[in-house]
Design an enzyme around this catalytic site. Structure first.
Site, PDB file in Angstrom:
ATOM      1  N   LYS A  78       0.845  -1.205   0.000  1.00 26.55           N
ATOM      2  CA  LYS A  78       0.000   0.000   0.000  1.00 26.55           C
ATOM      3  C   LYS A  78       0.880   1.254   0.000  1.00 26.55           C
ATOM      4  O   LYS A  78       0.615   2.206  -0.724  1.00 26.55           O
ATOM      5  CB  LYS A  78      -0.961  -0.019   1.205  1.00 26.55           C
ATOM      6  CG  LYS A  78      -2.055  -1.069   1.036  1.00 26.55           C
ATOM      7  CD  LYS A  78      -2.901  -1.298   2.279  1.00 26.55           C
ATOM      8  CE  LYS A  78      -3.837  -2.493   2.034  1.00 26.55           C
ATOM      9  NZ  LYS A  78      -4.704  -2.815   3.170  1.00 26.55           N
ATOM     10  N   GLN A  93      -4.910  -1.555   9.306  1.00 25.34           N
ATOM     11  CA  GLN A  93      -4.787  -2.880   8.706  1.00 25.34           C
ATOM     12  C   GLN A  93      -5.431  -3.935   9.611  1.00 25.34           C
ATOM     13  O   GLN A  93      -5.175  -3.975  10.817  1.00 25.34           O
ATOM     14  CB  GLN A  93      -3.296  -3.194   8.448  1.00 25.34           C
ATOM     15  CG  GLN A  93      -3.051  -4.472   7.680  1.00 25.34           C
ATOM     16  CD  GLN A  93      -3.572  -4.460   6.245  1.00 25.34           C
ATOM     17  OE1 GLN A  93      -3.713  -3.418   5.632  1.00 25.34           O
ATOM     18  NE2 GLN A  93      -3.878  -5.619   5.724  1.00 25.34           N
ATOM     19  N   ASP A 153     -11.117   2.608   3.400  1.00 22.40           N
ATOM     20  CA  ASP A 153     -11.404   1.173   3.230  1.00 22.40           C
ATOM     21  C   ASP A 153     -12.883   0.940   2.895  1.00 22.40           C
ATOM     22  O   ASP A 153     -13.251  -0.133   2.414  1.00 22.40           O
ATOM     23  CB  ASP A 153     -11.096   0.419   4.536  1.00 22.40           C
ATOM     24  CG  ASP A 153      -9.757  -0.298   4.503  1.00 22.40           C
ATOM     25  OD1 ASP A 153      -9.377  -0.790   3.432  1.00 22.40           O
ATOM     26  OD2 ASP A 153      -9.110  -0.355   5.563  1.00 22.40           O
TER      27      ASP A 153
HETATM   28  N1  GUN Z   1      -6.750  -6.907   5.697  1.00 29.86           N
HETATM   29  C1  GUN Z   1      -6.954  -7.658   4.597  1.00 29.86           C
HETATM   30  N2  GUN Z   1      -7.548  -6.901   3.625  1.00 29.86           N
HETATM   31  C2  GUN Z   1      -7.699  -5.666   4.131  1.00 29.86           C
HETATM   32  C3  GUN Z   1      -8.236  -4.453   3.610  1.00 29.86           C
HETATM   33  O1  GUN Z   1      -8.702  -4.358   2.477  1.00 29.86           O
HETATM   34  N3  GUN Z   1      -8.209  -3.383   4.464  1.00 29.86           N
HETATM   35  C4  GUN Z   1      -7.703  -3.457   5.712  1.00 29.86           C
HETATM   36  N4  GUN Z   1      -7.731  -2.359   6.460  1.00 29.86           N
HETATM   37  N5  GUN Z   1      -7.214  -4.574   6.225  1.00 29.86           N
HETATM   38  C5  GUN Z   1      -7.205  -5.666   5.436  1.00 29.86           C
END
Ligand code: GUN
Length: 281
Positions: A52, A96, A119
């Site tokens: 990311k 996350q 998100d």
């Molecule tokens: N963990 C696995 N996929 C995601 C996601 O799309 N966003 C977040 N914040 N955590 C994750």
């Protein structure tokens, strides 16, 4: 011959478009900032968070990184989120998941200001999507719509079957398909006659979480198949929820694993960060 929907290429196209939008904002004196929070050092999470941050760098989004200890209290995490909520320089906040067990994920998600919820997990974002209002959209289903549109798959009026009803994929997926005027069925573990239901689909979206579960018996001749799953098979090779080799001769288009839905998720997170500027106006 089936078309392979190339998520890697489509996500690159999208990231290049976003890079231009970010440059235009910068020319107007607008800088976009994403705050990324990770609690503990789960290996997979570290890889996702690293990817990311790399995507931010590529596009020209400023990223702030918060790497918190595993034993961080819920209170400390919520305080950090509140501080970022109140910081006008921060456009997006991403925590996350999964979080350590002593922290309530729902509480964390609900503490993030809905206007910074890149998100798309906040109840306000989910509600906005379901009634067609402006807001952030969960990245994986948002990316699937982009894959369908950019690969020339018509959605309007089509029979779509989504297998899986999670808050992050299945439910928002059904809302997005509805918004595109599809007829939508959501199937799940209690669905009777899953093969028959899945076989109705012009567009079959599989987010079932079981390696190579879907074979050609679930697929209508000429359907478009989107595979959300990612697993390792017995030979440690990546595979999806769909038995790709078995299904391939029967479909008109399909996403591979890897290189299908996966790369789109981060690209759509970037899109949400860029959209944040408009959402926050
Ligand atoms: N963990 C696995 N996929 C995601 C996601 O799309 N966003 C977040 N914040 N955590 C994750």
């Amino acid at each position: 011959m089936a078309k392979i929907i190339d998520g890697k290429q489509i996500s690159m196209e999208l990231k290049d478009e976003l890079k231009e939008r970010v440059a235009e904002y910068r020319a107007q004196g607008i800088e976009i900032t994403l705050a990324v929070i990770q609690v503990g050092n789960d290996k997979a999470s570290s890889v996702y968070v690293g990817n990311k941050k790399k995507a931010c760098e590529y596009i020209g989004i400023h990223s702030l990184s918060y790497e918190l200890e595993e034993d961080t209290t819920e209170e400390e995490l919520l305080e950090l989120i509140q501080k970022l909520n109140g910081d006008d320089r921060v456009n997006g906040i991403l925590v996350q998941l999964p979080l350590p067990e002593h922290i309530d994920e729902d509480k964390v998600i609900e503490t993030i200001d809905a206007k910074k919820d890149v998100d798309g997990f906040h109840p306000m974002s989910v509600g906005a999507l379901s009634i067609g209002k402006k807001g952030f959209i969960s990245c994986t289903p948002y990316g699937i719509i982009e894959l369908l549109q950019r690969s020339g798959t018509e959605i309007d009026g089509k029979e779509c079957v989504v297998i899986g009803r999670s808050n992050i994929v299945g439910k928002p997926m059904s809302m997005l398909l509805l918004r595109e005027n599809a007829t939508v069925t959501v199937a799940h573990s209690h669905t009777k006659n899953l093969k028959e239901v899945a076989k109705r689909a012009d567009i079959l979206i599989v987010a079932i979480g079981r390696p190579q579960f879907i074979d050609h018996e679930y697929v209508k001749e000429g359907a478009v198949v989107i595979d959300v799953g990612i697993h390792r098979d017995d030979n440690n090779k990546l595979c999806g929820d769909v038995n790709y080799e078995d299904v391939f001769p029967h479909v008109s288009a399909i996403t591979p694993v890897p290189g299908g839905v996966g790369p789109m998720t981060i690209a759509m997170l970037m899109k949400n960060c860029v959209n944040a500027v408009e959402i926050q106006k």
